[in-house]
Design an enzyme around this catalytic site. Structure first.
Site, short mmCIF file in Angstrom:
data_model
loop_
_atom_site.label_atom_id
_atom_site.label_comp_id
_atom_site.label_asym_id
_atom_site.label_seq_id
_atom_site.Cartn_x
_atom_site.Cartn_y
_atom_site.Cartn_z
N SER A 1 -2.64 0.83 -4.60
CA SER A 1 -3.11 2.01 -3.87
C SER A 1 -4.54 2.39 -4.21
CB SER A 1 -2.19 3.20 -4.19
OG SER A 1 -2.68 4.36 -3.57
N ALA A 2 -5.25 2.88 -3.21
CA ALA A 2 -6.62 3.36 -3.39
C ALA A 2 -6.63 4.83 -3.83
CB ALA A 2 -7.40 3.22 -2.09
N LYS B 1 -10.87 -0.92 -1.79
CA LYS B 1 -10.63 -1.73 -0.60
C LYS B 1 -11.82 -1.52 0.33
CE LYS B 1 -5.70 -0.70 -1.12
NZ LYS B 1 -4.50 -0.02 -0.60
N LYS C 1 -9.02 5.29 6.37
CA LYS C 1 -7.77 4.84 5.77
C LYS C 1 -8.05 3.75 4.73
CE LYS C 1 -4.49 6.09 9.36
NZ LYS C 1 -3.60 5.61 10.44
N THR D 1 1.76 10.04 3.88
CA THR D 1 0.66 10.80 3.26
C THR D 1 -0.68 10.54 3.95
OG1 THR D 1 0.89 9.08 1.60
CG2 THR D 1 1.50 11.32 0.94
N ASP E 1 0.88 -1.16 0.00
CA ASP E 1 0.00 0.00 0.00
C ASP E 1 0.93 1.22 0.00
OD1 ASP E 1 -2.26 1.74 0.53
OD2 ASP E 1 -1.61 1.77 2.63
N LEU E 2 0.42 2.37 -0.42
CA LEU E 2 1.25 3.58 -0.46
C LEU E 2 1.06 4.47 0.78
CD1 LEU E 2 3.05 5.72 -1.83
CD2 LEU E 2 1.03 6.50 -3.07
N ASP E 3 -0.15 5.07 0.88
CA ASP E 3 -0.39 6.08 1.92
C ASP E 3 -0.32 5.47 3.31
OD1 ASP E 3 -0.95 8.19 0.05
OD2 ASP E 3 -2.92 7.33 -0.29
N GLU F 1 0.09 -3.24 4.59
CA GLU F 1 -0.99 -2.25 4.72
C GLU F 1 -1.01 -1.55 6.08
OE1 GLU F 1 -3.55 -0.68 3.67
OE2 GLU F 1 -3.90 -1.43 1.65
N ASP F 2 -1.55 -0.33 6.10
CA ASP F 2 -1.75 0.35 7.39
C ASP F 2 -3.23 0.55 7.70
OD1 ASP F 2 -2.19 2.31 5.38
OD2 ASP F 2 -1.97 3.87 6.90
#
Ligand code: BG6
Ligand code: MG
Length: 219
Positions: free
Chosen positions: A115-116, A146, A44, A16, A8-10, A170-171
């Protein structure tokens, strides 16, 4: 055997997630809606429009805006978000991420992003990470957000590997759900109590360890 990592990115590669929070908080305040960090946990990994809907619901204002007005509100949040991310540099990678990515590549494993966010390519570019990843799947190319597994399944497909051979990182609770629904091994970053269905939980990225993840994955 393990073939790929899908990140995942953010909130995982860079912070971010904090910028998304600040931009939503400002919009919520404009609308007279109280929006806390705790409320933000639910957002999130959630798409831009779905996030707006949840905030309006929180303030009991769902019926107050037309579809066109909602588009404008989401656009306003995004404009604020874009100003917050404009100075991102490779120095903004979260702790231990650079090292983990180097280990993954050194072992000959594939590397994907799921990423979403519709801003994923911009952020990855600013981080100097766009060319480090074999593939990037963002919110522009998936239909279901997601916790639906689509974005992770698409990433695995593009990497040419089966889901069971992938580890997702993932976070977000919605993100961990997406990884598990995709049939992958899930590594979560954040408070343990938020991630009952993760295979491995780290309090922060600083603690991520390639060897430990591999050990648990291999059972
Ligand atoms: C996810 C974030 O990665 O992307 C969410 O966790 C965000 O907070 C979502 O709402 C959509 O991002 P964007 O950049 O398309 O508005
Ligand atoms: Mg995230």
């Amino acid at each position: 055997p393990l073939k790929a990592f899908i990140f995942d990115l953010d909130g995982v590669i860079t912070d971010t997630a904090e910028y998304h929070f600040l931009a939503w908080k400002a919009l919520a305040e404009d609308l007279g809606i109280t929006f806390t960090r705790e409320d933000n946990e639910e957002l999130k990994g959630v798409s831009r429009m779905d996030s707006l809907e949840k905030i309006l619901e929180l303030g009991g204002r769902t019926g107050d805006f037309s579809a066109v007005e909602k588009e404008a509100l989401a656009e306003k949040k995004n404009e604020h978000y874009l100003t917050l991310i404009q100075d991102i540099t490779p120095a903004d990678l979260l702790p231990a991420i650079k090292e983990l990515i180097a280990d993954i590549k050194a072992k000959g494993l594939k590397l994907g992003l799921a990423s979403a966010s519709k801003n994923a390519f911009t952020v990855m570019d600013s981080l100097g990470m766009k060319s480090e990843f074999d593939i990037i799947v963002d919110a522009k190319t998936v239909v279901n957000g997601k916790p639906h597994p689509e974005v992770f399944l698409r990433a695995a497909e593009m990497l040419g590997v089966e889901p069971e051979a992938c580890i997702g990182v993932e976070d977000a609770a919605a993100g961990v759900q997406a990884i598990k629904s995709a049939g992958m091994f899930a590594v979560a970053v954040g408070p343990k109590e938020s991630f009952e269905n993760a295979d491995l939980v780290y309090a922060s990225t600083a603690e991520l360890s390639f060897d430990k993840i591999l050990e648990v994955y291999n059972g």
